[in-house]
Design an enzyme around this catalytic site. Structure first.
Site, PDB file in Angstrom:
ATOM      1  N   VAL A 168     -12.809  -3.708   3.793  1.00 59.32           N
ATOM      2  CA  VAL A 168     -12.080  -2.445   3.808  1.00 59.32           C
ATOM      3  C   VAL A 168     -10.965  -2.564   4.843  1.00 59.32           C
ATOM      4  CG1 VAL A 168     -12.249   0.026   4.328  1.00 59.32           C
ATOM      5  CG2 VAL A 168     -14.079  -1.097   3.048  1.00 59.32           C
ATOM      6  N   THR A 184       0.840  -1.206   0.000  1.00 59.90           N
ATOM      7  CA  THR A 184       0.000   0.000   0.000  1.00 59.90           C
ATOM      8  C   THR A 184       0.869   1.248   0.000  1.00 59.90           C
ATOM      9  OG1 THR A 184      -1.806  -1.020   1.170  1.00 59.90           O
ATOM     10  CG2 THR A 184      -1.543   1.338   1.507  1.00 59.90           C
ATOM     11  N   GLY A 222      -4.196  -4.682   7.616  1.00 62.06           N
ATOM     12  CA  GLY A 222      -5.131  -3.667   8.092  1.00 62.06           C
ATOM     13  C   GLY A 222      -5.900  -4.088   9.330  1.00 62.06           C
ATOM     14  N   THR A 227       1.224   0.638   6.642  1.00 60.81           N
ATOM     15  CA  THR A 227       0.995  -0.401   5.643  1.00 60.81           C
ATOM     16  C   THR A 227       1.168  -1.751   6.333  1.00 60.81           C
ATOM     17  OG1 THR A 227       1.785  -1.365   3.557  1.00 60.81           O
ATOM     18  CG2 THR A 227       3.407  -0.203   4.858  1.00 60.81           C
ATOM     19  N   GLY A 228       0.453  -2.751   5.842  1.00 54.91           N
ATOM     20  CA  GLY A 228       0.544  -4.062   6.480  1.00 54.91           C
ATOM     21  C   GLY A 228      -0.840  -4.684   6.593  1.00 54.91           C
TER      22      GLY A 228
END
Ligand code: SD4
Length: 321
Positions: free
Chosen positions: A178, A149, A203, A200-201
């Site tokens: 999401v 991301t 979620g 990032t990673g």
């Protein structure tokens, strides 16, 4: 002073472009969006915008956000299909008084009415990845393996800060899932009076720590961006291990209002890009955990060559079937 920090080596070219403009007093609001848009448009990044990997129903669903650190305005979208630049839609939503965070068909209707460019975001290459994966036995979904991301925090010469994120989320995710990237305080947060952070990673785990807000909160208490990042990431990592036995992949970048920056990660070789007025030529760094701290080193040219070659190779493998 100006500065911009972005997750992953893939941000290098776009940071090169906007850093020159930031030195000519372009705004953080415009530059962060322009840099993220460039990554969305690039077909070979499998995790952002055009070319992003699809969900389990073979549809590319995109999440994105924008935040203005002066006004604290936020715009975000979740699970949006068939629009070229999610970050532009998010920025436009941030300019409204209400209805700032739209998902699914509602977000698509808004984008359509407001003239945002429609595009089929599933490339031949992403489809080939999907077809290869669907043949394999069900595996646990991992957020990395080339699935990165983009999250950025930018400070301009006038002292304003902005942040933006964009992602196709996890490969093979459920339709409608999401992640943290459009969630204020989790995937991003910025306050021009303090600083900003982006994550990032995995979620699902990042959200459990409201991680980006936590980093900004620690910076507000007077912590340096590096100490704030380390403290927030390793505390969350520890809590997750204690309470659910495992912690997902977590990486963050942060910048304070003076252009000081930091990064923390619990994975191997998390890369990020940084340019500041003091060092305007963008540098890719590689971060690794070392005893509860993050060890950060400039990426060697060999490392960078491998990073970009691996992505090209995976693509060619898939296209060959
Ligand atoms: C998500 N945080 O949707 C994103 C995925 C990601 O590198 O960052 N991948 O959970």
């Amino acid at each position: 002073m100006w500065g911009i920090i972005a997750t992953w080596s893939m941000s290098l070219d776009s940071i090169k472009n906007v850093s020159q403009k930031l030195s000519f007093n372009e705004t953080a609001a415009d530059m962060v969006v322009s840099a993220v848009k460039q990554i969305e448009d690039f077909p070979f990044y499998k995790s952002v915008g055009y070319g992003g990997l699809p969900n389990e129903e073979q549809e590319v669903e995109l999440d994105a956000s924008y935040m203005d650190g002066d006004t604290l305005s936020i715009g975000a979208i979740g699970a949006v299909k068939d629009f070229a630049n999610p970050v532009l839609i998010a920025k436009s939503l941030s300019q409204r008084k209400v209805n700032n965070f739209l998902v699914g068909t509602g977000a698509e209707k808004y984008a359509s009415i407001n003239g945002f460019q429609r595009k089929n975001m599933l490339t031949k290459r992403a489809k080939a990845f999907y077809e290869k994966r669907i043949k394999q036995e069900a595996e646990e979904i991992k957020p990395y393996a080339g699935h990165d991301t983009v999250g950025m925090v930018c400070l301009d010469a006038m002292g304003s800060m902005s942040s933006a994120t964009s992602t196709s989320g996890l490969f093979m995710k459920k339709a409608g899932r999401v992640g943290d990237s459009p969630i204020p305080g989790s995937g991003f947060y910025v306050d021009s009076q303090v600083g900003g952070a982006s994550a990032t990673g995995l979620g699902e785990d990042i959200m459990k720590g409201c991680l980006s807000y936590e980093i900004v909160r620690l910076m507000k208490e007077g912590k340096s961006p590096q100490i704030a990042c380390d403290q927030a990431v390793f505390q969350l990592d520890k809590q997750l291990r204690e309470r659910q036995l495992v912690a997902g992949d977590i990486s963050v970048v942060a910048m304070n209002k003076k252009g000081g920056w930091g990064c923390a990660t619990n994975i191997k070789d998390f890369s990020f890009v940084i340019a500041t007025a003091a060092n305007p030529k963008p540098v890719v760094y590689v971060a690794n955990e070392s005893d509860g701290h993050t060890k950060i080193e400039p990426a060697s040219s060999k490392w960078l060559q491998e990073y970009f070659a691996t992505r090209g190779m995976q693509a060619n493998d898939c296209l060959k079937g």
